[in-house]
Design an enzyme around this catalytic site. Sequence first.
Site, mmCIF file in Angstrom:
data_model
loop_
_atom_site.group_PDB
_atom_site.id
_atom_site.type_symbol
_atom_site.label_atom_id
_atom_site.label_comp_id
_atom_site.label_asym_id
_atom_site.label_seq_id
_atom_site.Cartn_x
_atom_site.Cartn_y
_atom_site.Cartn_z
ATOM 1 N N GLY A 4 40.693 51.342 48.317
ATOM 2 C CA GLY A 4 39.533 50.152 47.740
ATOM 3 C C GLY A 4 38.249 50.488 48.341
ATOM 4 O O GLY A 4 38.133 51.604 49.316
ATOM 5 N N HIS B 155 41.506 47.717 45.708
ATOM 6 C CA HIS B 155 40.511 46.237 45.324
ATOM 7 C C HIS B 155 39.010 46.870 45.643
ATOM 8 O O HIS B 155 38.941 47.709 46.412
ATOM 9 C CB HIS B 155 40.894 45.232 46.374
ATOM 10 C CG HIS B 155 40.423 45.736 47.588
ATOM 11 N ND1 HIS B 155 38.945 46.031 48.575
ATOM 12 C CD2 HIS B 155 41.975 46.285 49.041
ATOM 13 C CE1 HIS B 155 39.622 46.546 49.668
ATOM 14 N NE2 HIS B 155 40.795 46.390 50.040
ATOM 15 N N ASP B 156 38.640 45.654 44.937
ATOM 16 C CA ASP B 156 37.541 46.490 44.968
ATOM 17 C C ASP B 156 36.512 47.530 44.409
ATOM 18 O O ASP B 156 35.075 47.612 45.073
ATOM 19 C CB ASP B 156 35.937 45.932 46.642
ATOM 20 C CG ASP B 156 35.766 44.501 47.418
ATOM 21 O OD1 ASP B 156 35.186 43.990 46.598
ATOM 22 O OD2 ASP B 156 37.198 44.524 47.602
#
Length: 273
Positions: free
Chosen positions: A138, A120-121
Site C-alpha cells: 500500500g 491499496h493507494d
Amino acid sequence: MGIHPTAVIAPGARIGEQVEIGPYAVIEPDTVIGDGCFIDAHVKVSRYTSVGTGTRIYFGALVGEEPQDHRFRPGLVSSTWIGSNSVIREYVTIHRSPFAGGETRVGDGTLLMAFVHVGHDAVIGNRVTVANHTGISGHVVIEDGAVLSAYVLIHQFCRIGQLAMIGGRTILTQDVPPFCMLAENECVCGPNTIGLRRAGLGADVRLAIRRAIKTYYFRGLNGGNALHAIEAEDPGPEVRHFVEFIRASTRGTMPGDPALAALGEHGTSEDPQ
C-alpha cells in the site's frame, strides 16, 4: 468481439464500444470499461473501477477489489483507476483504498505480469513494467518507465523513481532514486544504462545522470553534501529530478554497493555513447 452469455454485467456498469468480455467474467456496478478493452474469462472488475481504452485484462485477474486492511468498512466509496493500453496478466490483484475518496492508480501503457499484487493507494506511472510475483504494498509510488524484475517485495510507502531498474528477488524497504539500477544484493550499483538509452536520453544527459549517481553513492560524501555537490554542477532537469526525489524522501534511499563505494571517485566508468 462481444460479451459472452455467461458473463455477469451489473446494471449501472458502463461498457464502451468494441469491448470483448469472456466467459464467467464479473463486472460490478459503478464501473467503466473503455472502448476496445479485452476482459478475459473469470476476470472480476470490482465496484468503483475505471478501465481505460484498449486495456487488456487476462484470466483470473481481480481489479479494484476491497483492500486487505482492517480500516476498511463495507460501503465505503473509494476507487481504482487503470489507464489506457495497459496489460494486466493472469491472476493479478489490484485493491482499492480503505479511505473514503482514496484511489489506487495504474498508468497508461503499463504491463503487470502474472500474479503481481498492487496494494491499496499505490500509484503506478506510465509505461511501467512489473514482472511476475512482485508484491507492491500500500501507498507505494512507482514513477514512469520503471522496470521491476520478478519476485520483488516492496514495503509500504516506498517510492521507485523514473526509469529505475530493480533486480529480481529484492526486498525494498527504502526509496530507489530515478535512473538507478538496484542489483540483487539490494544495493544501487549505478545508472540503468540500457533503460536510459531506450528512453532516448542523449549522451550528455546520460553522462550527467551517471555523474550524479556516482557523487551521491560512491564518493564518500554524506547525503546533504553530495546533493549540494550535484547542484553545483548546474544540472539539467533529469538530474534536478534525481536531487528533488531524494530530498522528498521520508524513508531514505536504498544503499549504494559498498564494493563500489570502496573504489571511490574512480569506481564506475563514464558513458560516452
